[in-house]
Design an enzyme around this catalytic site. Sequence first.
Site, PDB file in Angstrom:
ATOM      1  N   LEU A 143       0.859  -1.182   0.000  1.00 58.27           N
ATOM      2  CA  LEU A 143       0.000   0.000   0.000  1.00 58.27           C
ATOM      3  C   LEU A 143       0.895   1.231   0.000  1.00 58.27           C
ATOM      4  O   LEU A 143       1.716   1.393   0.909  1.00 58.27           O
ATOM      5  CB  LEU A 143      -0.885   0.044   1.253  1.00 58.27           C
ATOM      6  CG  LEU A 143      -1.959  -1.028   1.423  1.00 58.27           C
ATOM      7  CD1 LEU A 143      -2.549  -0.942   2.829  1.00 58.27           C
ATOM      8  CD2 LEU A 143      -3.046  -0.843   0.391  1.00 58.27           C
ATOM      9  N   HIS A 144       0.742   2.106  -0.999  1.00 55.70           N
ATOM     10  CA  HIS A 144       1.551   3.314  -0.959  1.00 55.70           C
ATOM     11  C   HIS A 144       0.901   4.511  -1.635  1.00 55.70           C
ATOM     12  O   HIS A 144       1.290   5.642  -1.381  1.00 55.70           O
ATOM     13  CB  HIS A 144       2.916   3.067  -1.624  1.00 55.70           C
ATOM     14  CG  HIS A 144       2.865   3.085  -3.118  1.00 55.70           C
ATOM     15  ND1 HIS A 144       2.452   1.999  -3.858  1.00 55.70           N
ATOM     16  CD2 HIS A 144       3.145   4.071  -4.020  1.00 55.70           C
ATOM     17  CE1 HIS A 144       2.502   2.308  -5.145  1.00 55.70           C
ATOM     18  NE2 HIS A 144       2.913   3.545  -5.276  1.00 55.70           N
ATOM     19  N   ARG A 145      -0.102   4.303  -2.488  1.00 63.03           N
ATOM     20  CA  ARG A 145      -0.653   5.431  -3.242  1.00 63.03           C
ATOM     21  C   ARG A 145      -1.384   6.407  -2.318  1.00 63.03           C
ATOM     22  O   ARG A 145      -2.129   6.007  -1.425  1.00 63.03           O
ATOM     23  CB  ARG A 145      -1.595   4.941  -4.345  1.00 63.03           C
ATOM     24  CG  ARG A 145      -0.839   4.294  -5.498  1.00 63.03           C
ATOM     25  CD  ARG A 145      -1.708   4.141  -6.718  1.00 63.03           C
ATOM     26  NE  ARG A 145      -0.927   3.601  -7.830  1.00 63.03           N
ATOM     27  CZ  ARG A 145      -0.291   4.348  -8.731  1.00 63.03           C
ATOM     28  NH1 ARG A 145      -0.361   5.658  -8.655  1.00 63.03           N
ATOM     29  NH2 ARG A 145       0.396   3.779  -9.700  1.00 63.03           N
TER      30      ARG A 145
END
Length: 360
Positions: free
Chosen positions: A205-207
Amino acid sequence: MKILTVVGARPQFIKAAALHRELQSVPDIQEILVHTGQHYDKDISDIFFQEMEIPTPKYNLGIHSLKHGAMTGRMLEAIENVIEQEKPAMLLVYGDTNSTLAAALAAKKNFIPIGHIEAGLRSFNMGMPEEINRILTDRISDLLFCPTDAAIQNLYREGFEHFNCEIAKTGDVMQDAALYYGQFSAAHSNIIERIGNDEFLLATLHRAENTDNPQTLIELVEALNQIAKEIRVVLPLHPRTRKKLEELESKPNALTIGPVGYFDILELLKHCRMVATDSGGLQKEAYFFGKHCITLRKQTEWVELVHQGVNLVAGTNAEKIVDSYHVLSQRHSDFTIDLYGNGTASKCISSILVDYLGKL
């Protein structure tokens, strides 16, 4: 002849490494690497150059941790200074980051031809900064290196055949990198020994649209926690995402680890059962290693993966994500279909560059 290659983020380091190996064998071409500093953490930046044996960038601009406009503006100014100093014959950019757009704008304003690697991709979501970056970069580029047929069709629909540019289907340099470095990753990574060899789902998860919205992040954590009741979840975390998760009352029931290097991610992909991610690059890398993928976004640029049934776009709804996991757990797919060039993209791009530069 000098080629100025501008990178700033993890996926770009990987793509640049694949093409750099090919350009090294071309006489009379000197590649000069510029790192904007967009990804500056040692675990996210330096380790990739060390592992992949990419030369230390001649220029590191150290521009990061700013708002989009300020970051892009400062990068544009700094890259323009590099262009004035080096006087390159061509500038190469990758993907869709602020570094990509800033470098392309700097080159265009100084009448330097631009090659855009990974051109033509579209999410059709103008709420994504990446979509703005890739559309604008495509429009001012001279060579558009498209990884897929879908990317080429996107450009044709936007009228690019009438613009002063060359469009070429090249395949995807990320597959070149995965096939090449995948041969050595086991010797350079102990990640599986560290986390244990029990079956697991690899999640990332990074956006910003996922991590900056607390309700969305809670929903994603709930989905991973539901999946974790059936299979172990391994979750490498960017420092920024870790901080966001620590602010939530809902905690992921997963094995959370720090950012991982490229060899580590290759080994995780080899050994996982499935991938759940909001990363564009990891969706493809899952395919390279024969793994189904749940996309934790409402759209994907890699529509051919969806058409092949190996990728389900689940969005951020917990129930839909869990349902996607169950569907893919029972699905048997053909991962041998050539969607991305089977490791020949760098050779193709290099050949086109040589021909183009020869005409200047």
